[in-house]
Design an enzyme around this catalytic site. Sequence first.
Site, mmCIF file in Angstrom:
data_model
loop_
_atom_site.group_PDB
_atom_site.id
_atom_site.type_symbol
_atom_site.label_atom_id
_atom_site.label_comp_id
_atom_site.label_asym_id
_atom_site.label_seq_id
_atom_site.Cartn_x
_atom_site.Cartn_y
_atom_site.Cartn_z
ATOM 1 N N SER A 112 0.817 -1.204 0.000
ATOM 2 C CA SER A 112 0.000 0.000 0.000
ATOM 3 C C SER A 112 0.845 1.247 0.000
ATOM 4 O O SER A 112 2.047 1.220 0.239
ATOM 5 C CB SER A 112 -0.915 0.028 1.218
ATOM 6 O OG SER A 112 -0.177 0.333 2.379
ATOM 7 N N HIS A 117 -1.967 15.634 0.762
ATOM 8 C CA HIS A 117 -1.537 16.937 0.267
ATOM 9 C C HIS A 117 -2.497 17.982 0.824
ATOM 10 O O HIS A 117 -3.702 17.741 0.913
ATOM 11 C CB HIS A 117 -1.553 16.992 -1.265
ATOM 12 C CG HIS A 117 -0.830 15.867 -1.920
ATOM 13 N ND1 HIS A 117 0.546 15.808 -2.011
ATOM 14 C CD2 HIS A 117 -1.283 14.728 -2.501
ATOM 15 C CE1 HIS A 117 0.902 14.704 -2.631
ATOM 16 N NE2 HIS A 117 -0.197 14.025 -2.932
ATOM 17 N N CYS A 140 -3.064 -3.250 -2.315
ATOM 18 C CA CYS A 140 -3.105 -4.354 -3.260
ATOM 19 C C CYS A 140 -3.138 -5.636 -2.445
ATOM 20 O O CYS A 140 -2.197 -5.938 -1.721
ATOM 21 C CB CYS A 140 -1.891 -4.330 -4.180
ATOM 22 S SG CYS A 140 -1.922 -5.583 -5.473
#
Length: 264
Positions: A112, A117, A140
């Site tokens: 992962s 941000h 994943c």
Amino acid sequence: MSKLKLHGFNNLTKSLSFCIYDICYAKTADDRDGYIAYIDEQYNANRLTEILSETCSIIGANILNIARQDYDPQGASVTILVSEEPVDPRDVDTSEHPGPLPSAVVAHLDKSHICVHTYPESHPEAGLCTFRADIEVSTCGVISPLKALNYLIHQLESDIVTMDYRVRGFTRDINGVKHFIDHKINSIQNFMSDDMKSLYHMMDVNVYQENIFHTKMMLKDFDLKHYLFNAKPEELSAEEKEQITCLLYKEMQEIYYGRNVPEV
């Protein structure tokens, strides 16, 4: 959904991204600059790293690398790469329910990354200021990043939240049949706690056949004192309070619905 016997690794990619918004009214240009400086310090790269590192701790993931940066004049970014953990699919809970908080048991996260941000900004004249944080958790494997959602929204208190969850790729069972999703879901809301849902107006826009799920949230209760920077409601006239309340409400409606509201 019954457990699948897979041929090899679970190759599904599951991504959760959401934007959180904090809205504020700052009367003067100096106040607006002060708000941006304040929020920029509150959510600087070090603070965001602490939040994301705690998220990794909660979900039982090991941190491989951290990249972080504060920007001039404002804003910050943090990206954390997380190591792959061996997980027995039989031990994974894929049911729809809220994920853990810091005091709860941990779940394991496979391959992962987690990134955030920030974007502080202000209106040039009207006194409105907004702070936006974009967060993405991508995995994943057999675990859904939705398990991190409940903690992150609790940690980052916000006025408005927009969320997207999507599943991409496919994985094969031992008979070679492709599976494009490996867990039941009909709404992101099912992964939130009841106390959180009680605080927000919510709206879903889902595309089930494409495994795309979208939820918007906006706080139900409005208390002007929580939206004033460097000011108190008792310092304002009744006319000023009404004007500021209308400005803030319009700003929140526009962000929530994603369109400008015309003047009436």
